[in-house]
Design a protein around this motif. Sequence first.
Motif, PDB file in Angstrom:
ATOM      1  N   GLU A  36       0.816  -1.219   0.000  1.00 15.32           N
ATOM      2  CA  GLU A  36       0.000   0.000   0.000  1.00 15.32           C
ATOM      3  C   GLU A  36       0.848   1.266   0.000  1.00 15.32           C
ATOM      4  O   GLU A  36       0.342   2.351  -0.259  1.00 15.32           O
ATOM      5  CB  GLU A  36      -0.949   0.015   1.197  1.00 15.32           C
ATOM      6  N   PHE A  37       2.136   1.146   0.280  1.00 17.32           N
ATOM      7  CA  PHE A  37       3.022   2.308   0.294  1.00 17.32           C
ATOM      8  C   PHE A  37       3.537   2.674  -1.095  1.00 17.32           C
ATOM      9  O   PHE A  37       4.172   3.714  -1.255  1.00 17.32           O
ATOM     10  CB  PHE A  37       4.220   2.060   1.216  1.00 17.32           C
ATOM     11  N   GLU A  38       3.275   1.837  -2.096  1.00 21.97           N
ATOM     12  CA  GLU A  38       3.738   2.114  -3.463  1.00 21.97           C
ATOM     13  C   GLU A  38       3.243   3.483  -3.918  1.00 21.97           C
ATOM     14  O   GLU A  38       2.060   3.804  -3.794  1.00 21.97           O
ATOM     15  CB  GLU A  38       3.212   1.048  -4.439  1.00 21.97           C
ATOM     16  N   GLY A  39       4.167   4.299  -4.422  1.00 22.84           N
ATOM     17  CA  GLY A  39       3.811   5.596  -4.971  1.00 22.84           C
ATOM     18  C   GLY A  39       3.504   6.670  -3.941  1.00 22.84           C
ATOM     19  O   GLY A  39       3.096   7.766  -4.299  1.00 22.84           O
ATOM     20  N   LYS A  40       3.688   6.365  -2.653  1.00 25.20           N
ATOM     21  CA  LYS A  40       3.398   7.340  -1.608  1.00 25.20           C
ATOM     22  C   LYS A  40       4.690   7.883  -1.012  1.00 25.20           C
ATOM     23  O   LYS A  40       5.667   7.172  -0.861  1.00 25.20           O
ATOM     24  CB  LYS A  40       2.555   6.693  -0.509  1.00 25.20           C
ATOM     25  N   ARG A  41       4.649   9.184  -0.672  1.00 22.55           N
ATOM     26  CA  ARG A  41       5.779   9.801   0.020  1.00 22.55           C
ATOM     27  C   ARG A  41       5.800   9.318   1.467  1.00 22.55           C
ATOM     28  O   ARG A  41       4.818   8.778   1.974  1.00 22.55           O
ATOM     29  CB  ARG A  41       5.643  11.324  -0.020  1.00 22.55           C
ATOM     30  N   GLN A  42       6.911   9.546   2.139  1.00 21.13           N
ATOM     31  CA  GLN A  42       7.089   9.085   3.520  1.00 21.13           C
ATOM     32  C   GLN A  42       5.967   9.573   4.437  1.00 21.13           C
ATOM     33  O   GLN A  42       5.430   8.814   5.230  1.00 21.13           O
ATOM     34  CB  GLN A  42       8.459   9.559   4.039  1.00 21.13           C
ATOM     35  N   ILE A  43       5.610  10.842   4.339  1.00 23.67           N
ATOM     36  CA  ILE A  43       4.566  11.391   5.201  1.00 23.67           C
ATOM     37  C   ILE A  43       3.228  10.711   4.942  1.00 23.67           C
ATOM     38  O   ILE A  43       2.466  10.443   5.869  1.00 23.67           O
ATOM     39  CB  ILE A  43       4.466  12.933   5.072  1.00 23.67           C
ATOM     40  N   GLN A  44       2.934  10.405   3.689  1.00 18.59           N
ATOM     41  CA  GLN A  44       1.684   9.722   3.357  1.00 18.59           C
ATOM     42  C   GLN A  44       1.668   8.306   3.922  1.00 18.59           C
ATOM     43  O   GLN A  44       0.630   7.822   4.362  1.00 18.59           O
ATOM     44  CB  GLN A  44       1.485   9.683   1.844  1.00 18.59           C
ATOM     45  N   ARG A  45       2.816   7.661   3.917  1.00 22.40           N
ATOM     46  CA  ARG A  45       2.917   6.311   4.481  1.00 22.40           C
ATOM     47  C   ARG A  45       2.648   6.353   5.988  1.00 22.40           C
ATOM     48  O   ARG A  45       1.901   5.531   6.512  1.00 22.40           O
ATOM     49  CB  ARG A  45       4.303   5.728   4.215  1.00 22.40           C
ATOM     50  N   HIS A  46       3.264   7.319   6.656  1.00 19.00           N
ATOM     51  CA  HIS A  46       3.078   7.440   8.103  1.00 19.00           C
ATOM     52  C   HIS A  46       1.623   7.768   8.427  1.00 19.00           C
ATOM     53  O   HIS A  46       1.062   7.218   9.378  1.00 19.00           O
ATOM     54  CB  HIS A  46       4.020   8.487   8.673  1.00 19.00           C
TER      55      HIS A  46
END
Length: 83
Positions: A36-46
């Motif tokens: 689910e972290f594919e294509g997401k920036r670090q902040i979006q992942r957190h």
Amino acid sequence: MTADQLKDIIHAGLACEHLELEGDGRHWFATIVSPEFEGKRQIQRHQRVYATLGSRMQTDEVHALSMKTFTPAEWAQTQQGEA
């Protein structure tokens, strides 16, 4: 909150291929691998992980959560570097 309880909450809300968790019941450190972290920036992942915890962050059930987040491909690269 125990480590197993916190793992169960994260697993219930996020598809994890790998989840390591260390802590003392209030302060936690997690390594999380999810497609689910594919294509997401670090902040979006957190933010995605925090969303799985919901109000537990506001009610102080989880006082602090530090994390490293990886896609499966990123995780595979870090593992090759350790070999």
